[in-house]
Scaffold this active site. Structure first.
Site, PDB file in Angstrom:
ATOM      1  NE  ARG A 151      -1.789  -2.259   2.688  1.00  0.00           N
ATOM      2  CZ  ARG A 151      -1.958  -3.528   2.351  1.00  0.00           C
ATOM      3  NH1 ARG A 151      -3.030  -3.894   1.706  1.00  0.00           N
ATOM      4  NH2 ARG A 151      -1.050  -4.458   2.661  1.00  0.00           N
ATOM      5  CB  THR A 152       3.482   2.580   2.205  1.00  0.00           C
ATOM      6  OG1 THR A 152       2.752   2.177   3.367  1.00  0.00           O
ATOM      7  CG2 THR A 152       4.100   3.942   2.459  1.00  0.00           C
TER       8      THR A 152
ATOM      9  CE  LYS B  41      26.232  -3.778  -7.858  1.00  0.00           C
ATOM     10  NZ  LYS B  41      26.432  -2.775  -8.930  1.00  0.00           N
TER      11      LYS B  41
ATOM     12  NE  ARG C 214       7.397   0.813   4.648  1.00  0.00           N
ATOM     13  CZ  ARG C 214       6.182   0.291   4.639  1.00  0.00           C
ATOM     14  NH1 ARG C 214       6.005  -0.967   4.285  1.00  0.00           N
ATOM     15  NH2 ARG C 214       5.135   1.019   4.970  1.00  0.00           N
TER      16      ARG C 214
ATOM     17  CG  HIS D  95       3.978   4.124   8.529  1.00  0.00           C
ATOM     18  ND1 HIS D  95       4.033   4.945   7.412  1.00  0.00           N
ATOM     19  CD2 HIS D  95       3.577   2.903   8.082  1.00  0.00           C
ATOM     20  CE1 HIS D  95       3.668   4.243   6.360  1.00  0.00           C
ATOM     21  NE2 HIS D  95       3.395   3.013   6.723  1.00  0.00           N
TER      22      HIS D  95
HETATM   23  C1  NCD Z   1       2.053  -0.892   8.135  1.00  0.00           C
HETATM   24  C2  NCD Z   1       3.564  -0.715   8.199  1.00  0.00           C
HETATM   25  O1  NCD Z   1       4.259  -0.930   7.213  1.00  0.00           O
HETATM   26  O2  NCD Z   1       3.983  -0.333   9.277  1.00  0.00           O
HETATM   27  N1  NCD Z   1       1.588  -1.099   6.824  1.00  0.00           N
HETATM   28  C3  NCD Z   1       1.324  -0.008   6.040  1.00  0.00           C
HETATM   29  O3  NCD Z   1       2.175   0.785   5.754  1.00  0.00           O
HETATM   30  N2  NCD Z   1       0.061   0.168   5.646  1.00  0.00           N
HETATM   31  C4  NCD Z   1       1.525  -1.910   9.076  1.00  0.00           C
HETATM   32  C5  NCD Z   1       2.126  -3.288   9.074  1.00  0.00           C
HETATM   33  O4  NCD Z   1       2.999  -3.611   8.284  1.00  0.00           O
HETATM   34  O5  NCD Z   1       1.672  -4.069   9.906  1.00  0.00           O
END
Ligand code: NCD
Length: 304
Positions: free
Chosen positions: A51-52, A80, A101, A129
């Site tokens: 999703r993100t 690497k 991320r 997040h």
């Molecule tokens: C969350 C995350 O990555 O922290 N997912 C997301 O970004 N929607 C929650 C999770 O991974 O449990």
């Protein structure tokens, strides 16, 4: 240049503006379809995501911009031995804004020190997040019509769940917010959140391991997955992973206008029989995530 690393960096007014823009985009998306023409977003995902990453990419495309990036550390020069700083300096030559991320807490903050373009933290380890929180705030605003006067149940992995940490940090600034923190003993909210966020702001909260105990009091029930990738041993994960499974029975005493949220991915913690309940908001939440990220990209690129 502005970054978004921690939700605290945004004032209540800035959040309100982002929500306003996101709602306007939902009403009239065509007005925004060329706002980011000739702009590029890079998504650097050193950890898995559906999703993100895709919502960021889809957000940029709907703004008329382009996207590039990688979706695993293994497919980049990290494999690497390249440092985050060098990767960031490189990618900054190819794009106008970066969503990143990383499994290490603080990595996006370190990235801002070397970056020539804005950095958005798309999740750093078990820490923060902020764009999930913006998604959650837009969801609450649209579904409940307010961000004040809410009793919010947070359930599951409150220790490692970064979405939980950011959401609490954001919500304590609104009037009359109460929390019910529902978790097994091993996955309780970290002390630093209790002391520096909840207690410091005189927020009322209760800790329990019983999901039904306060069900009738909740306006929002925010479920989370047990964060397998942050566990040190498999046995503990297996013992805790199915601790909570929300089903119709457990919702018996819940309010009629409860809003059930989940950042997703869901593993087992909400039974699929709940998906058709009108109170289930987690797939709507996914949709809101794209619009708020559109608003955020516009803000950080300083586009009107
Ligand atoms: C969350 C995350 O990555 O922290 N997912 C997301 O970004 N929607 C929650 C999770 O991974 O449990």
């Amino acid at each position: 240049m502005k970054n978004l690393i921690d939700i605290k960096e945004l004032s209540i007014n800035e959040i309100e503006d982002l929500i306003k823009v996101a709602k306007d985009i939902m009403q009239a998306p065509e007005k925004y379809s060329e706002k980011c023409k000739h702009k590029k977003l890079a998504t650097l995902f050193f950890e898995p995501s559906t999703r993100t990453r895709l919502s960021f990419e889809s957000a940029m495309m709907e703004l008329g911009g382009n996207v590039l990036g990688f979706s695993s550390a293994q497919s980049s020069s990290t494999a690497k031995g390249e440092s985050v700083s060098d990767t960031i300096r490189t990618v900054g030559c190819y794009c106008d804004i970066i969503a990143m991320r990383h499994p290490k807490e603080g990595a996006p903050l370190v990235a801002t020190m070397k970056s020539t373009v804005p950095i958005i933290n798309a999740g750093d380890g078990g820490h923060n997040h902020p764009t999930q929180t913006l998604t959650d705030l837009l969801t609450i605003s649209c579904e409940k019509g307010r961000l004040e006067n809410l009793t919010i149940g947070l359930c599951g992995d409150l220790k490692f769940g970064r979405t939980i940490h950011s959401l609490i940090t954001a919500m304590v600034r609104y009037e009359n917010i109460k929390f019910v923190l529902i978790s097994p003993d091993e996955l309780k909210i970290p002390e630093y959140i209790k002391e520096e966020v909840l207690e410091k702001n005189n927020i009322e909260y209760i800790e329990t391991n019983d999901i039904e105990e306060y069900m009738d009091k909740l306006d929002i029930l925010y479920m989370t997955r047990v964060q397998k990738e942050r566990f040190f041993n498999e046995e503990d994960y297996i013992r805790l992973k199915d601790y909570y499974i929300l089903d119709k029975n457990k919702l018996e005493k819940a309010k009629q206008d409860l809003c059930i949220m989940h950042p997703l991915p869901r593993v087992n913690e909400i039974s699929t029989e709940v998906d058709d309940d009108p109170r289930a908001c987690y797939f709507k939440q996914v949709r809101y995530g794209k619009y708020i990220r559109m608003a955020l990209i516009l803000k950080l690129l300083e586009i009107e």
